[in-house]
Design a protein around this motif. Structure first.
Motif, short mmCIF file in Angstrom:
data_model
loop_
_atom_site.label_atom_id
_atom_site.label_comp_id
_atom_site.label_asym_id
_atom_site.label_seq_id
_atom_site.Cartn_x
_atom_site.Cartn_y
_atom_site.Cartn_z
N TYR A 145 27.75 1.09 0.58
CA TYR A 145 26.34 1.41 0.38
C TYR A 145 26.16 2.92 0.36
CZ TYR A 145 25.95 -3.40 2.07
OH TYR A 145 26.09 -4.76 2.24
N LEU A 146 25.09 3.33 -0.29
CA LEU A 146 24.65 4.72 -0.21
C LEU A 146 23.15 4.69 0.04
CD1 LEU A 146 25.58 7.69 -0.42
CD2 LEU A 146 24.77 7.63 -2.80
N GLU A 147 22.78 5.00 1.26
CA GLU A 147 21.36 5.09 1.62
C GLU A 147 20.90 6.51 1.31
OE1 GLU A 147 19.66 2.46 3.16
OE2 GLU A 147 17.80 3.62 2.95
N MET A 148 19.88 6.62 0.47
CA MET A 148 19.40 7.93 0.03
C MET A 148 17.95 8.10 0.47
SD MET A 148 21.10 8.16 -3.77
CE MET A 148 20.03 6.89 -4.45
N ASN A 149 17.69 9.12 1.25
CA ASN A 149 16.35 9.41 1.75
C ASN A 149 15.91 10.79 1.27
OD1 ASN A 149 16.16 6.98 3.37
ND2 ASN A 149 17.62 7.95 4.76
N SER A 150 14.62 11.04 1.37
CA SER A 150 14.05 12.34 0.98
C SER A 150 14.53 12.74 -0.40
CB SER A 150 14.42 13.41 2.01
OG SER A 150 13.98 13.05 3.30
N LEU A 151 14.43 11.83 -1.32
CA LEU A 151 14.95 12.07 -2.66
C LEU A 151 14.18 13.18 -3.37
CD1 LEU A 151 15.74 8.41 -3.63
CD2 LEU A 151 17.38 10.30 -3.69
N LYS A 152 14.92 13.94 -4.18
CA LYS A 152 14.36 15.06 -4.93
C LYS A 152 14.57 14.81 -6.42
CE LYS A 152 16.01 18.13 -1.25
NZ LYS A 152 16.87 19.30 -0.94
N PRO A 153 13.76 15.42 -7.27
CA PRO A 153 13.98 15.26 -8.71
C PRO A 153 15.39 15.63 -9.15
CG PRO A 153 11.83 16.21 -8.32
CD PRO A 153 12.52 16.16 -6.98
N GLU A 154 16.00 16.60 -8.47
CA GLU A 154 17.36 16.99 -8.84
C GLU A 154 18.41 15.96 -8.46
OE1 GLU A 154 15.12 18.79 -7.11
OE2 GLU A 154 16.10 19.98 -5.53
N ASP A 155 18.01 14.91 -7.74
CA ASP A 155 18.93 13.80 -7.46
C ASP A 155 19.00 12.81 -8.62
OD1 ASP A 155 17.67 13.83 -4.11
OD2 ASP A 155 19.61 14.60 -4.79
N THR A 156 18.15 13.02 -9.63
CA THR A 156 18.17 12.14 -10.79
C THR A 156 19.54 12.19 -11.45
OG1 THR A 156 15.80 12.35 -11.21
CG2 THR A 156 17.20 11.77 -13.09
N ALA A 157 20.15 11.02 -11.61
CA ALA A 157 21.50 10.95 -12.15
C ALA A 157 21.92 9.49 -12.29
CB ALA A 157 22.50 11.65 -11.22
N VAL A 158 23.00 9.28 -12.98
CA VAL A 158 23.70 7.99 -12.92
C VAL A 158 24.67 8.08 -11.75
CG1 VAL A 158 25.18 6.34 -14.09
CG2 VAL A 158 23.47 7.63 -15.40
N TYR A 159 24.58 7.12 -10.86
CA TYR A 159 25.43 7.11 -9.68
C TYR A 159 26.56 6.10 -9.88
CZ TYR A 159 22.26 10.11 -7.12
OH TYR A 159 21.52 11.19 -6.71
N TYR A 160 27.78 6.57 -9.64
CA TYR A 160 28.96 5.77 -9.85
C TYR A 160 29.69 5.51 -8.54
CZ TYR A 160 28.45 7.19 -14.74
OH TYR A 160 27.99 7.42 -16.02
N CYS A 161 30.15 4.30 -8.38
CA CYS A 161 31.03 3.93 -7.28
C CYS A 161 32.47 4.09 -7.76
CB CYS A 161 30.75 2.49 -6.91
SG CYS A 161 31.74 1.82 -5.57
N ALA A 162 33.33 4.59 -6.90
CA ALA A 162 34.73 4.79 -7.26
C ALA A 162 35.63 4.35 -6.11
CB ALA A 162 34.99 6.25 -7.60
N ALA A 163 36.86 3.98 -6.45
CA ALA A 163 37.81 3.51 -5.45
C ALA A 163 39.21 3.99 -5.78
CB ALA A 163 37.78 1.98 -5.38
N ASP A 164 39.98 4.15 -4.74
CA ASP A 164 41.38 4.53 -4.92
C ASP A 164 42.17 4.09 -3.69
OD1 ASP A 164 43.84 6.50 -4.84
OD2 ASP A 164 42.97 6.67 -6.85
N PRO A 165 43.40 3.64 -3.88
CA PRO A 165 44.20 3.26 -2.71
C PRO A 165 44.53 4.43 -1.79
CG PRO A 165 45.14 2.35 -4.72
CD PRO A 165 44.10 3.35 -5.14
N ALA A 166 44.45 5.63 -2.33
CA ALA A 166 44.81 6.80 -1.50
C ALA A 166 43.66 7.81 -1.47
CB ALA A 166 46.09 7.43 -2.03
#
Length: 119
Positions: free
Chosen positions: A79-100
């Motif tokens: 999860y990503l809990e985002m508070n006090s959001l600002k216009p500059e937080d506008t974006a496509v948010y991607y989840c990523a994973a890696d074994p290391a």
């Protein structure tokens, strides 16, 4: 093969909150380091937060104090809990994973979820 599916994005006013979710399938979540990246309009993709396999979190300066990353290994979800959001937080948010190491060039990516913060 690891698959990642993000959800929870949307349109929110400045000062508001959103919680993004990323469901992982293909491996036990505890075997993966996880991260959230974002790419704003006209910007390069950047790291927002990461979590080691043991759950130690790291935040970039833009996220510190406002965003909280967590993981529920039993639900294979981060999860990503985002508070006090600002216009500059506008974006496509991607989840990523890696074994290391997940902070640079992770092996697996989701398709992203759009977050738009209006002023």
């Amino acid at each position: 093969q690891v698959q990642l599916v993000e959800s929870g994005g949307g349109l929110v006013q400045a000062g508001g909150s959103l919680r993004l979710s990323c469901v992982e399938s293909g491996r036990p979540l505890g075997a993966l380091a996880m991260a959230w990246f974002r790419q704003g309009p006209g910007k390069e993709r950047e790291l927002v937060a990461s979590s080691t396999r043991s759950g130690v979190t790291f935040y970039t300066d833009s996220a510190k104090g406002r965003f909280t990353m967590s993981r529920d290994n039993a639900k294979n979800t981060v999860y990503l809990e985002m508070n006090s959001l600002k216009p500059e937080d506008t974006a496509v948010y991607y989840c990523a994973a890696d074994p290391a190491y997940v902070r640079a060039d992770p092996n697996y990516w989701g398709r992203g979820t759009q977050v738009t913060v209006s002023s």
